[in-house]
Design an enzyme around this catalytic site. Sequence first.
Site, PDB file in Angstrom:
ATOM      1  N   ASP A 122      -6.415   1.425  -2.081  1.00  0.00           N
ATOM      2  CA  ASP A 122      -7.142   1.524  -0.908  1.00  0.00           C
ATOM      3  C   ASP A 122      -7.762   0.289  -0.707  1.00  0.00           C
ATOM      4  O   ASP A 122      -7.588  -0.466  -0.309  1.00  0.00           O
ATOM      5  CB  ASP A 122      -7.744   2.539  -0.795  1.00  0.00           C
ATOM      6  N   HIS A 180       0.909  -1.026  -0.197  1.00  0.00           N
ATOM      7  CA  HIS A 180      -0.236  -0.022  -0.180  1.00  0.00           C
ATOM      8  C   HIS A 180       0.722   1.237  -0.017  1.00  0.00           C
ATOM      9  O   HIS A 180       0.743   1.884  -0.613  1.00  0.00           O
ATOM     10  CB  HIS A 180      -0.719   0.491   0.827  1.00  0.00           C
TER      11      HIS A 180
END
Length: 146
Positions: A120, A74
């Site tokens: 996300d 991420h």
Amino acid sequence: MNPAHLLILAAVCVSPLGASSNRPMPLNLYQFKNMVQCTVPNRSWWDFADYGCYCGRGGSGTPVDDLDRCCQVHDNCYGEAEKISRCWPYFKTYSYECSQGTLTCKGGNNACAAAVCDCDRLAAICFAGAPYNDNNYNIDLKARCQ
């Protein structure tokens, strides 16, 4: 910008911050929190905020497990999104939908919003598939993340 406009803008932005003891969360992180709650409804968002070497602020060393690796990926994804002109992932909002644990980034997002939404979304899905090890929460970063 006119100095009077700057003063009004500062007052609007700062006054709500002083009204609460809680630190404000950038809007995108609020959306990311909601995505995680969509895919992992049985865990508190805060369980992921200080996990391993990469979940939370910063990140270094070798991820301690698969969940921590989700956070490393991420972080790297946000790094790629930052290469888009005027794209600041921590503050970029986007349109998405959560339906029965399934996340969808909606059309109509610009390039930055689409990239951040996908970062996300993929992280939230990754969190849902990775085991959570309580021993990797709030670890000694200096000792374990070099």
